[in-house]
Structure formats: structure tokens, C-alpha cells
Design a protein around this motif. Structure first.
Motif, PDB file in Angstrom:
ATOM      1  N   LEU A 132      -0.234  -7.529  -5.183  1.00 44.63           N
ATOM      2  CA  LEU A 132       0.883  -8.182  -5.429  1.00 44.63           C
ATOM      3  C   LEU A 132       1.337  -8.321  -6.681  1.00 44.63           C
ATOM      4  N   PRO A 133       1.738  -8.842  -7.268  1.00 45.45           N
ATOM      5  CA  PRO A 133       2.406  -8.824  -8.877  1.00 45.45           C
ATOM      6  C   PRO A 133       1.471 -10.273 -10.191  1.00 45.45           C
ATOM      7  N   GLU A 134       0.968  -9.270 -10.402  1.00 42.61           N
ATOM      8  CA  GLU A 134       0.125  -9.788 -11.629  1.00 42.61           C
ATOM      9  C   GLU A 134       0.504 -11.251 -12.082  1.00 42.61           C
ATOM     10  N   ALA A 135       1.435 -11.721 -12.779  1.00 41.54           N
ATOM     11  CA  ALA A 135       2.315 -12.408 -13.087  1.00 41.54           C
ATOM     12  C   ALA A 135       3.088 -13.311 -12.118  1.00 41.54           C
ATOM     13  N   TYR A 136       3.043 -12.925 -10.709  1.00 44.65           N
ATOM     14  CA  TYR A 136       3.392 -13.852  -9.373  1.00 44.65           C
ATOM     15  C   TYR A 136       1.667 -14.277  -8.949  1.00 44.65           C
ATOM     16  N   LEU A 137       0.618 -13.630  -8.910  1.00 43.96           N
ATOM     17  CA  LEU A 137      -0.889 -14.453  -8.286  1.00 43.96           C
ATOM     18  C   LEU A 137      -1.164 -15.451  -9.857  1.00 43.96           C
ATOM     19  N   PHE A 164      -7.131  -8.450 -10.807  1.00 47.47           N
ATOM     20  CA  PHE A 164      -8.093  -8.191  -9.862  1.00 47.47           C
ATOM     21  C   PHE A 164      -7.057  -7.493  -9.007  1.00 47.47           C
ATOM     22  N   PHE A 165      -6.480  -8.742  -8.094  1.00 45.96           N
ATOM     23  CA  PHE A 165      -5.712  -8.843  -6.843  1.00 45.96           C
ATOM     24  C   PHE A 165      -4.663  -7.616  -7.090  1.00 45.96           C
ATOM     25  N   ALA A 166      -3.731  -7.868  -8.114  1.00 46.36           N
ATOM     26  CA  ALA A 166      -2.466  -6.495  -8.274  1.00 46.36           C
ATOM     27  C   ALA A 166      -2.951  -5.022  -8.630  1.00 46.36           C
ATOM     28  N   SER A 167      -4.214  -4.654  -9.048  1.00 46.34           N
ATOM     29  CA  SER A 167      -5.201  -3.448  -9.129  1.00 46.34           C
ATOM     30  C   SER A 167      -5.224  -3.254  -7.926  1.00 46.34           C
ATOM     31  N   VAL A 226      -4.567  -2.046  -3.887  1.00 45.08           N
ATOM     32  CA  VAL A 226      -4.046  -1.350  -2.627  1.00 45.08           C
ATOM     33  C   VAL A 226      -3.234  -2.189  -1.611  1.00 45.08           C
ATOM     34  N   TRP A 227      -2.127  -2.544  -1.981  1.00 42.54           N
ATOM     35  CA  TRP A 227      -1.444  -3.111  -0.297  1.00 42.54           C
ATOM     36  C   TRP A 227      -1.953  -2.148   1.091  1.00 42.54           C
ATOM     37  N   ILE A 228      -2.633  -2.606   1.918  1.00 42.11           N
ATOM     38  CA  ILE A 228      -2.824  -2.535   2.915  1.00 42.11           C
ATOM     39  C   ILE A 228      -2.071  -2.887   4.172  1.00 42.11           C
ATOM     40  N   ARG A 285     -11.470  -7.489  -1.490  1.00 38.96           N
ATOM     41  CA  ARG A 285      -9.925  -6.794  -2.428  1.00 38.96           C
ATOM     42  C   ARG A 285      -9.043  -7.297  -2.165  1.00 38.96           C
ATOM     43  N   GLY A 286      -9.061  -8.218  -0.948  1.00 44.33           N
ATOM     44  CA  GLY A 286      -7.693  -8.960  -0.744  1.00 44.33           C
ATOM     45  C   GLY A 286      -6.909  -8.816   1.009  1.00 44.33           C
ATOM     46  N   GLN A 287      -8.010  -8.306   1.254  1.00 47.87           N
ATOM     47  CA  GLN A 287      -6.921  -7.444   2.644  1.00 47.87           C
ATOM     48  C   GLN A 287      -7.867  -8.649   3.693  1.00 47.87           C
TER      49      GLN A 287
END
Length: 191
Positions: A54-59, A94-97, A99-101, A41-43
Motif C-alpha cells: 500500500l502507498p507509504e503516505a496512505y499507511l 517497510f510495508f509500502a516496500s 509486494v502485494w500478493i 511482511r503485511g501478507q
């Protein structure tokens, strides 16, 4: 009539299998391929960057820049070339949705203090809220892995990492290696 019904069932099943074989993979299936480096999940684990939240547009833009070679990389360019635009959009969504930990990290308090001063004096106008601010062109820095931040800052400092306006390379050009370590420590310390 019974005979034509019996023939239509296998035909429907074959058409369903063909449709299923050509359907786009799910965003979750695509994201699983990223887990080896960027974690579930991007962690990620250090030194790979955390990409969850991270912001969807940035990714999306980052992946497209890797795909075209506009953004240099060791592996991401090759990976990104394997995705079409719809898959890049699905991955970014997916990654924008997620949660940043911010992970726990052992940091030198003296470096964190020195990095806070550097941030305040030269970085806070873009990397607002101690690096928590993010938008379509500015990623979150607060709570990112220290080792990753240090690598990226050094790449900008050595002019190895390009940005559209070279702003980051110019911004860090007056710093020395100890300043870069301090700045990475400061951002890593933020939650």
C-alpha cells in the motif's frame, strides 16, 4: 599510559551499550510486531487487511488517524498510540516496500458479476482499474480479502466508519446488504 588505555576500553564499551540501548528499533523489528494480525511482511490471513504494497503516505496517515482517534478501531488505536512519528514512518516505509500478493479465495461467480456492475456504475471513478489503482488517499481494493472488504463496506453503509468527507458512506448508502457482498466479492476477485 597503559593504565589509562585499560580504563578507556571499558568506558568505550559502556558508552556503546548505552547508545545501542537507546537506538531506534529497526523497521523490520517494528514490523514483526504487526505480523500477528497482518502476517509476515503485511501478507495477512483473512479477515485482517493485507497492507503490503500500500502507498507509504496512505499507511502513515492511516496510522496517525488511528493514533489520534480520528479513525475508529477496535485495537489499532491502542496499538498506534505506542508508536512515535519516526516509528510510524519506518513501518509505513517497510510495508509500502513489500509486494502485494492477492490470496486465492473462493468466490461466488454470480456475486462477482453483480459486484462488477456495481463497481462500473458507482465506484470506478475513484477505484480505477477494477480497484487496482491506489494513491495517498485511496488504498488498493483489488485482491484484498473478501471478508475484510465486506466488513469495511458494511461499516461505511451503517455510518460506523468515518472518512474526512463522509464520501464512502454516501456512496454506499443506496446499496443493500447483498450489493455490499457482491461488491466485496468483485474486488476480492481482481488480481
Amino acid at each position: 599510559m597503559k593504565s589509562s588505555l585499560l580504563w578507556s576500553i571499558p568506558l568505550v564499551l559502556v558508552l556503546f551499550q548505552i547508545h545501542t540501548a537507546h537506538a531506534q528499533p529497526s523497521h523490520r523489528m517494528l514490523a514483526d510486531a504487526c505480523a500477528g494480525c497482518h502476517g509476515p511482511r503485511g501478507q495477512s490471513a483473512s479477515p485482517m487487511p493485507i497492507i503490503a504494497g500500500l502507498p507509504e503516505a496512505y499507511l502513515e496517515q492511516t496510522m496517525r488517524d488511528y493514533k489520534t482517534g480520528k479513525r475508529p478501531s477496535t485495537i489499532m488505536g491502542r496499538v498506534a498510540r505506542g508508536y512515535d512519528d519516526a516509528e510510524i514512518d519506518a513501518l509505513a516505509a517497510f510495508f509500502a516496500s513489500e509486494v502485494w500478493i492477492s490470496p486465492p479465495q473462493e468466490l461466488d461467480p454470480k456475486q462477482v458479476k453483480a459486484g462488477k456492475r456495481i463497481h462500473r456504475d458507482g465506484c470506478s471513478s475513484c477505484h480505477k482499474d477494477n480497484g487496482r489503482f491506489q494513491n495517498d488517499t485511496t488504498p488498493r481494493l483489488a485482491g484484498q480479502w473478501k471478508d475484510y472488504l465486506q466488513i469495511v463496506l458494511e461499516e461505511y453503509w451503517l455510518w460506523e466508519r468515518r472518512m474526512p468527507h463522509l464520501f464512502m458512506s454516501i456512496a454506499v448508502s443506496e446499496l443493500d446488504e447483498e450489493d455490499l457482498k457482491a461488491l466485496a466479492s468483485f474486488y476480492a476477485s481482481q488480481r
